[in-house]
Structure formats: structure tokens, C-alpha cells
Scaffold this motif. Structure first.
Motif, PDB file in Angstrom:
ATOM      1  N   ARG A 145      90.873 -56.425 143.920  1.00 37.77           N
ATOM      2  CA  ARG A 145      91.917 -55.445 144.226  1.00 37.77           C
ATOM      3  C   ARG A 145      92.580 -54.873 142.968  1.00 37.77           C
ATOM      4  O   ARG A 145      93.799 -54.814 142.862  1.00 37.77           O
ATOM      5  CB  ARG A 145      92.985 -56.066 145.127  1.00 37.77           C
ATOM      6  N   MET A 146      91.755 -54.511 141.993  1.00 40.14           N
ATOM      7  CA  MET A 146      92.304 -53.763 140.855  1.00 40.14           C
ATOM      8  C   MET A 146      92.718 -52.384 141.331  1.00 40.14           C
ATOM      9  O   MET A 146      92.288 -51.929 142.390  1.00 40.14           O
ATOM     10  CB  MET A 146      91.228 -53.594 139.774  1.00 40.14           C
ATOM     11  N   GLU A 173      87.951 -45.940 135.833  1.00 36.58           N
ATOM     12  CA  GLU A 173      87.790 -45.879 134.379  1.00 36.58           C
ATOM     13  C   GLU A 173      86.835 -46.946 133.867  1.00 36.58           C
ATOM     14  O   GLU A 173      85.935 -46.677 133.082  1.00 36.58           O
ATOM     15  CB  GLU A 173      89.156 -46.071 133.689  1.00 36.58           C
ATOM     16  N   ARG A 174      87.047 -48.168 134.351  1.00 36.37           N
ATOM     17  CA  ARG A 174      86.220 -49.274 133.862  1.00 36.37           C
ATOM     18  C   ARG A 174      84.766 -49.114 134.299  1.00 36.37           C
ATOM     19  O   ARG A 174      83.847 -49.426 133.544  1.00 36.37           O
ATOM     20  CB  ARG A 174      86.764 -50.620 134.356  1.00 36.37           C
ATOM     21  N   ASN A 189      78.152 -50.554 142.673  1.00 36.13           N
ATOM     22  CA  ASN A 189      77.786 -51.929 142.343  1.00 36.13           C
ATOM     23  C   ASN A 189      78.647 -52.456 141.203  1.00 36.13           C
ATOM     24  O   ASN A 189      79.145 -53.574 141.259  1.00 36.13           O
ATOM     25  CB  ASN A 189      76.303 -52.005 141.960  1.00 36.13           C
ATOM     26  N   VAL A 190      78.819 -51.618 140.170  1.00 38.51           N
ATOM     27  CA  VAL A 190      79.636 -52.038 139.029  1.00 38.51           C
ATOM     28  C   VAL A 190      81.081 -52.265 139.471  1.00 38.51           C
ATOM     29  O   VAL A 190      81.751 -53.199 139.031  1.00 38.51           O
ATOM     30  CB  VAL A 190      79.575 -50.986 137.902  1.00 38.51           C
ATOM     31  N   ALA A 191      81.540 -51.426 140.410  1.00 37.13           N
ATOM     32  CA  ALA A 191      82.940 -51.504 140.838  1.00 37.13           C
ATOM     33  C   ALA A 191      83.199 -52.665 141.802  1.00 37.13           C
ATOM     34  O   ALA A 191      84.344 -53.041 142.030  1.00 37.13           O
ATOM     35  CB  ALA A 191      83.346 -50.183 141.501  1.00 37.13           C
ATOM     36  N   PHE A 192      82.124 -53.232 142.364  1.00 40.61           N
ATOM     37  CA  PHE A 192      82.283 -54.171 143.489  1.00 40.61           C
ATOM     38  C   PHE A 192      83.194 -55.358 143.165  1.00 40.61           C
ATOM     39  O   PHE A 192      84.107 -55.677 143.926  1.00 40.61           O
ATOM     40  CB  PHE A 192      80.911 -54.683 143.933  1.00 40.61           C
ATOM     41  N   PHE A 227      81.765 -49.084 131.637  1.00 40.25           N
ATOM     42  CA  PHE A 227      80.688 -50.077 131.558  1.00 40.25           C
ATOM     43  C   PHE A 227      79.318 -49.471 131.875  1.00 40.25           C
ATOM     44  O   PHE A 227      78.314 -49.926 131.344  1.00 40.25           O
ATOM     45  CB  PHE A 227      80.992 -51.295 132.428  1.00 40.25           C
ATOM     46  N   LEU A 228      79.293 -48.433 132.708  1.00 38.03           N
ATOM     47  CA  LEU A 228      78.022 -47.728 132.908  1.00 38.03           C
ATOM     48  C   LEU A 228      77.581 -47.096 131.592  1.00 38.03           C
ATOM     49  O   LEU A 228      76.404 -47.080 131.246  1.00 38.03           O
ATOM     50  CB  LEU A 228      78.155 -46.656 133.992  1.00 38.03           C
TER      51      LEU A 228
END
Lengths: 275, 251
Positions: free
Chosen positions: B100-101, B108-109, B91-94, B113-114
Motif C-alpha cells: 500500500r505505497m 515513479e518507482r 508486475n514491478v508495481a505488484f 526500476f523498469l
């Protein structure tokens, strides 16, 4: 069956009565037994009626006769041939109907303009009995596989579209808008959020609607076919082989049941989050 | 970062929802809008997010007019905020995936952030396995992960139990102090607005407009102390009175 099942649910309730309390959930064991009874009781009644000779065997063959004729059809390879022919038609027509219906239904569910454009037409087409198209289909497509597949396609696509559309309307607006604020473009929203969120409902829609294609494949085969479960039933009628008709009907039921279970399994495997 | 809203009006059909509303937010500020239902407070946020278009007036972020939704304005809703088929990390990565990072950067991000929202342990859990408060923290992490210049919160704790709501307020306050975020919080809870925001705007309903703006100049080193301090309670009473006066026919 239900009487023997009662003790299992005794902690919560005693006797049969509480099984019919609204909102009551009998234990897993009780439900399992009821499910077995659902098949076993009719089979026992059938056996009893046949063995007491209550009905002429010509009209109602005994289960043993039916299973014997099932075995002999299986042995000769006819049964396999029929199953392959009929399921091939069903899957061909239904797959085409699904491939078109899912994107159309999603777009209609998401864009009110597309919905307004398509819904009246589809609502009307849906009420034209698919079987009424058979003469036209034979004129257009001959009597090979094409008209049968086309019939199944016509008989299921409109239901698929409307039910997918309804499923899509249940996608929470917040989820779509969250995706937009995360930088999602329309296509990403449709594919990665709307379609994904509705997937469980779409699978369920397909599970329900594929039953219609089983009805239609038999209708199509009654009209013109060389092989197929429906065709075999028609041939059996000509020779008064009710045992074969029963055997074919049971096979139709079993395949339908297997397909139903297949869709349920697919749902469970692909959408763990929703089951 | 500077968000400027000037003379913003919004009508739905004949009905005027917002009447010539103006406000501005500087980088790193925490601003709250309080109002009852019908005050158009959610509409303001939706307009800033670009989910609705203004009937008149303008909104700009760093001088660029807002023309639609974008990841420079992260949004967190009260309900249905997570993708139910994805675990917390996904969910955080969505949002980062949508943009398209690079996969390594996303990983890493996501982990970072988690960790920021205190949910590293829950990375592999599905939303339905998380409590309401945890779900909202994941939603906040997801909004932050795409590096927005402002975080828009639409009653983010409105559906939570009272105790959890207070600890979420503490969480958000620490997060704001730690990251220097710019936050615009919409709430109907006067206390929540006062605890968190540096400036509180009170909205009047029918049509929505700002009737009172208040600088909250209180010592916020300990929020539990703050909630009981006399200065805080006086401000709270005063704001509540303003809100009540706006709704004479409420009961």
C-alpha cells in the motif's frame, strides 16, 4: 462437407487422410466447415427421414412441423414464460453453488488441512444423485421455487468445489512464494494471486458444470411446477404433442449453447492473457 | 545490512539436507553459493527468505532473527516468476501495491526500476510477450522495487540459453555496481559464480555443507576479457575440480 473442404488444406496435405494424423491442425476454414457440418448433417438426415415418411409423424414430426409449433408457442408467449422460469431457476441455484464453491474450493486447494477435513465428505455427497433429494426437498421446502433452486444447488456445488480445488493446485508454488517474499499476506495471496491465476480454469469449470443444472431443472419441473421448459414437455406428452416436445428440446439445446458461448466470451474478455 | 547464518541445519523427515552451515554477508557484497543438485543450495535460500523454517541454527538480518518471508529479502526464482495476467509495469508495481505505497510513489518507482533493468519500452507487454531474459529482468526489478536489503537469486538464469545467460550476467554485474545491492546468488554454474561474485562458497551434497570458500580477486571491468583471462580460467578449473571430487559416482 469434408470432401469439399479438402482443397483448402491441400498445401499441407491432400485427401482426407491427413486430417486424422495425430497433432495435425487443419486450417481455420476447414475447421469452420466441419463445425457447420456437425449441425447441418443431422438436420438433413432428420428432414430426409421425415419427408420420406420412414417413421410415423406422431413419433418423429418433421422439422417444418416442429418449427411451426415453436413459432406458435413463441407467439402465444408461453415459450418466453417457460424460458424465464427455467433459466431463473438454473441461474439462482447455480449462482448460489458458485458463490460458495469458489472460496471453499480455493481454500481446499491451498490448505491441505482443509482439504483433508472436507474432501471425504464431499466425495461421498457427490455420489448421492441430486434427484434422490427431491422428496426430502419437497418435505422441507414445499413445492414452490425453493426446492427447485435447492436441487440445482445440491447437484452442482460438489462438482464445482472439487474442480475449483483442482484448478487451484495448478498455481505454481513459485508464484505464491514470490508474493510472500514481496510482503503479501495470506488473504492477499489467496485473492490477488491464487484466485486470479485460476480464474480461467474456474470459468471453464463453471461452463462445464452449468450443463448439469440444465439437466436438473428439467427433472425438478417434471415433479412439480406450473411453468418451465421441463413442465411444458411433460404437458406435451399428455396430449401426444411430440412436435412441442421436439421444439422444447431444441430450445433447451440452444439456450445451453448460448450459455456455453457466453462463458467462452467471458473467458476471452476477462483473461486475455490465458487465451 | 548484515546477514548472519550460523550453524544452520535442516532436515526433511529423517533426511539431513543441511549440516551446520555458517556464512555471513556484509552490506553491498555479492556472494555466490555453487553446488550440484542435492547440495541443498535452494534450501539455504528458502530458509533465508523465510519460506522454510530451520531445524536448528539461526538466521538474522541486521540482528533481527528471520521468522518468515518479508520484503526486506527480495527473491527471484528460476521459473514462473511473473504474474502472467499483469504487464511488465504492473508486475514491478505488484509488491509495492501489496504494501500500500502511495500511487504516485508506485508509479515513479515502477518507471525508475523498469529503466534500471532496461525495459522501459516493454512496460505494457504481458510476460508471454517477453523473452526469458526480459522476464527475469522484470522479476529482478519487482524484487528491487520494494527496497530489500538483500536480493536472493535462485538460479535466475538457469532456464535461459547460453548466450542470453552471459548477457544477463553482464546485466546483473552492472546492476550490482550501479546500485550497491547486496546479492546472494545460487547457481550450479561455476563460471557464473566466478564472473559475478566477490566470494564463492562451494557446497558438498548429502548433507549440504560448505567445503570451500574462495575470494574472487579479479579485475572485473570487462567481463568478456575476464572470461578468457588465464587467472579466471585457473580459478574455474580449480573450482570445477573441487566440484567433481565431491561427486565420485556421478557418471
Amino acid at each position: 462437407m469434408t470432401v469439399t473442404a479438402a482443397p483448402a488444406s491441400q498445401e499441407r496435405c491432400s485427401g482426407l487422410f491427413p486430417l486424422f494424423t495425430l497433432g495435425a491442425m487443419p486450417s481455420r476454414a476447414v475447421r469452420g466447415r466441419l463445425q457447420v457440418a456437425s449441425l447441418l448433417v443431422p438436420l438433413l438426415i432428420w428432414t430426409a427421414v421425415a419427408s420420406f415418411g420412414l417413421v410415423d409423424e406422431k413419433f418423429l414430426p418433421s422439422p417444418q412441423t416442429v418449427f411451426r409449433s415453436l413459432a406458435s408457442m413463441a407467439e402465444s408467449g408461453i415459450l418466453f414464460q417457460d424460458i424465464v422460469a427455467s433459466t431463473g431457476r438454473v441461474f439462482g441455484g447455480f449462482l448460489l453453488a458458485t458463490l460458495l464453491a469458489v472460496p471453499i474450493g480455493i481454500c481446499m486447494g491451498v490448505y491441505p488441512a482443509i482439504c483433508a477435513l472436507c474432501e471425504p465428505l464431499i466425495a461421498m455427497l457427490r455420489y448421492m444423485p441430486a434427484a434422490a433429494f427431491i422428496p426430502l426437498l419437497i418435505i422441507y421446502l414445499g413445492i414452490g421455487e425453493e426446492p427447485k433452486i435447492a436441487l440445482i444447488f445440491l447437484g452442482t456445488i460438489y462438482f464445482n468445489i472439487l474442480m475449483v480445488m483442482d484448478a487451484v493446485k495448478f498455481v505454481p508454488k513459485e508464484l505464491i512464494e514470490t508474493t510472500l517474499t514481496l510482503g503479501g499476506r495470506s488473504r492477499q495471496v489467496l485473492v490477488q494471486v491464487v484466485a486470479r491465476y485460476s480464474l480461467p480454469s474456474i470459468i471453464d469449470t463453471l461452463r462445464i458444470n452449468i450443463a448439469t443444472s440444465w439437466n436438473l431443472v428439467v427433472v425438478a419441473e417434471l415433479v412439480a411446477a406450473e411453468v418451465g421448459l421441463g413442465k411444458r414437455i411433460q404437458l406435451a406428452q399428455r396430449f401426444f404433442r411430440t412436435d412441442q416436445i421436439f421444439a422444447e428440446l431444441i430450445v433447451l439445446g440452444l439456450i445451453g449453447f448460448a450459455i456455453d458461448m457466453g462463458f467462452r466470451l467471458l473467458l476471452r474478455l476477462s483473461c486475455k492473457w490465458a487465451v | 545490512m548484515e546477514l548472519i547464518v550460523s550453524n544452520l541445519s535442516k532436515r526433511f523427515g529423517e533426511k539431513l539436507i543441511l549440516d551446520r552451515l555458517s556464512l555471513s554477508i556484509e552490506s553491498g557484497e555479492f556472494i555466490s553459493l555453487v553446488g550440484s543438485s542435492g547440495s541443498g543450495k535452494s534450501t539455504i535460500l528458502r530458509l533465508i527468505a523465510g519460506l522454510e523454517h530451520p531445524s536448528s541454527g539461526s538466521i538474522s538480518v541486521d540482528g533481527t532473527p528471520v521468522s518468515g518471508p518479508g520484503p526486506d529479502r527480495g527473491m527471484v526464482f528460476q521459473k514462473y516468476s511473473l504474474y502472467p495476467w499483469l504487464n511488465a509495469a504492473a508486475n514491478v508495481a505488484f509488491g509495492m501495491r501489496l504494501q500500500r505505497m502511495k500511487p504516485t510513489e508506485i508509479r515513479e518507482r515502477t518507471a525508475y526500476f523498469l529503466e534500471v533493468v532496461g525495459l522501459s519500452e516493454a512496460a505494457n507487454k504481458l510476460p508471454r510477450e517477453l523473452s526469458g531474459g526480459m522476464q527475469q529482468r522484470v522479476a529482478i526489478a519487482r524484487a528491487l522495487a520494494t527496497n530489500p536489503s538483500i536480493l536472493l537469486l535462485d538460479e535466475p538464469f538457469g532456464a535461459l540459453d547460453l548466450q542470453i545467460r552471459e548477457s544477463m550476467q553482464d546485466f546483473l554485474h552492472k546492476l550490482w555496481q550501479r546500485t550497491g545491492l547486496t546479492v546472494l546468488l545460487i547457481t550450479h554454474d561455476v563460471e557464473e559464480a566466478l564472473v559475478l561474485a566477490q566470494r564463492v562458497h562451494v557446497l558438498a551434497p548429502n548433507p549440504g555443507r560448505i567445503v570451500r570458500s574462495l575470494e574472487v580477486d579479479l579485475n572485473k571491468s570487462d567481463l568478456d576479457q575476464l572470461r578468457l583471462s588465464s587467472n579466471f580460467l585457473a580459478l574455474r578449473r580449480s573450482l570445477s575440480r573441487t566440484m567433481r571430487e565431491l561427486e565420485p559416482s556421478l557418471c
